[in-house]
Design a protein around this motif. Structure first.
Motif, short mmCIF file in Angstrom:
data_model
loop_
_atom_site.label_atom_id
_atom_site.label_comp_id
_atom_site.label_asym_id
_atom_site.label_seq_id
_atom_site.Cartn_x
_atom_site.Cartn_y
_atom_site.Cartn_z
N LYS A 60 101.91 68.58 79.18
CA LYS A 60 103.26 68.23 80.12
C LYS A 60 104.14 67.14 79.57
CE LYS A 60 104.41 67.70 84.87
NZ LYS A 60 103.87 67.67 86.26
N MET A 61 103.44 65.99 79.58
CA MET A 61 104.26 64.83 78.98
C MET A 61 104.66 65.01 77.84
SD MET A 61 105.43 61.89 80.21
CE MET A 61 104.71 61.97 81.50
N LEU A 62 104.28 65.36 76.54
CA LEU A 62 104.68 65.57 75.46
C LEU A 62 105.83 66.74 75.43
CD1 LEU A 62 104.68 65.39 72.29
CD2 LEU A 62 102.90 67.33 72.36
N GLN B 267 107.63 67.34 78.22
CA GLN B 267 109.02 66.70 78.95
C GLN B 267 109.69 65.49 77.82
OE1 GLN B 267 107.26 64.82 82.31
NE2 GLN B 267 107.18 66.68 83.54
N THR B 268 108.77 64.71 77.21
CA THR B 268 109.61 63.63 76.28
C THR B 268 110.18 64.30 75.06
OG1 THR B 268 107.36 62.32 76.70
CG2 THR B 268 108.73 61.76 75.10
N LEU B 269 109.64 65.41 74.66
CA LEU B 269 110.39 66.24 73.50
C LEU B 269 111.57 66.55 73.84
CD1 LEU B 269 107.45 68.00 71.78
CD2 LEU B 269 108.70 66.19 70.76
N ARG B 270 111.71 67.40 75.30
CA ARG B 270 112.83 67.87 75.82
C ARG B 270 114.04 66.52 75.93
NH1 ARG B 270 110.62 71.81 80.19
NH2 ARG B 270 110.04 73.55 78.62
N LEU B 271 113.54 65.72 76.49
CA LEU B 271 114.54 64.35 76.63
C LEU B 271 114.99 63.64 75.24
CD1 LEU B 271 113.02 62.20 79.53
CD2 LEU B 271 115.26 63.06 79.32
N MET B 272 114.21 63.70 74.29
CA MET B 272 114.48 63.59 72.78
C MET B 272 115.62 64.23 72.20
SD MET B 272 110.93 61.86 71.38
CE MET B 272 111.55 61.21 69.89
N GLU B 273 115.43 65.72 72.56
CA GLU B 273 116.20 66.56 71.99
C GLU B 273 117.59 66.45 72.72
OE1 GLU B 273 116.39 71.45 71.21
OE2 GLU B 273 114.88 70.68 72.49
N ARG B 274 117.58 66.06 73.94
CA ARG B 274 118.87 66.05 74.76
C ARG B 274 119.42 64.81 74.16
NH1 ARG B 274 121.08 63.41 79.08
NH2 ARG B 274 122.62 64.54 80.12
#
Length: 143
Positions: free
Chosen positions: A74-76, A78-85
Motif C-alpha cells: 500500500k505504501m509503495l 501511494q509513494t509511486l503515485r506521488l512520485m509519478e505525479r
C-alpha cells in the motif's frame, strides 16, 4: 557578551547556507514548490525508492518492493503515485498477460536523487559525531 568563536568548518557551512538564501528574491511559486516537495518527497520511502531506482534502473513493482526493506504494498503504491505525479518516475504498462508494470526515474527524478546525494555525503562525514551525540544524550536521559 563575549564573541562566539567559530571553527573554519562552521564558517564554511554558514557561508554555504547564506549563498543558498534566496528568500528576498524567491518567486512565491518556487517557495511553495520547495515546501510541497519537502513534505512529499523528502520522506523515508521516496528517498529509498530514489536510491533503488538510481542503482538498479527500471524495475517491476514486485522487485521494487523486495529492494525497499519494510515498505508495504500500500505504501509503495501511494509513494509511486506521488512520485509519478511530481514527474520523478515514469510508469510503463506493457500490454501482456499478466500485466507487466515497470517504473524508472525520469531526468527530473535523477536530478532530485543527485540533490539528495548531499544528505548521504553529510551522513557519511558526520556519522561518528552523530553516534557520539546520541550516546551522550541517551546516557544523560538515563540519569
Amino acid at each position: 557578551m563575549g564573541k562566539v568563536k567559530l571553527s573554519k568548518e562552521q564558517i564554511a557551512s554558514l557561508q554555504a547556507y547564506e549563498s543558498c538564501d534566496t528568500q528576498d528574491l524567491a518567486d512565491p511559486r518556487v517557495e511553495a514548490l520547495v515546501t510541497e516537495l519537502i513534505g512529499r518527497v523528502a520522506d523515508k520511502w521516496t528517498m529509498l525508492i530514489l536510491e533503488v531506482l538510481t542503482e538498479r534502473g527500471e524495475l517491476r513493482f514486485t522487485r521494487l518492493s523486495e529492494l525497499v526493506p519494510g515498505i508495504s504494498y500500500k505504501m509503495l503504491t501511494q509513494t509511486l503515485r506521488l512520485m509519478e505525479r511530481e514527474g520523478l518516475i515514469e510508469r510503463t504498462v506493457h500490454p501482456v498477460i499478466p500485466p507487466k508494470v515497470e517504473y524508472k526515474l525520469t531526468e527530473l527524478g535523477l536530478s532530485l536523487g543527485a540533490a539528495f546525494c548531499g544528505v548521504w555525503m553529510w551522513a557519511e562525514k558526520h556519522l561518528e559525531q552523530v553516534e557520539r551525540a546520541r550516546a551522550a544524550f541517551d546516557q544523560r536521559s538515563k540519569s
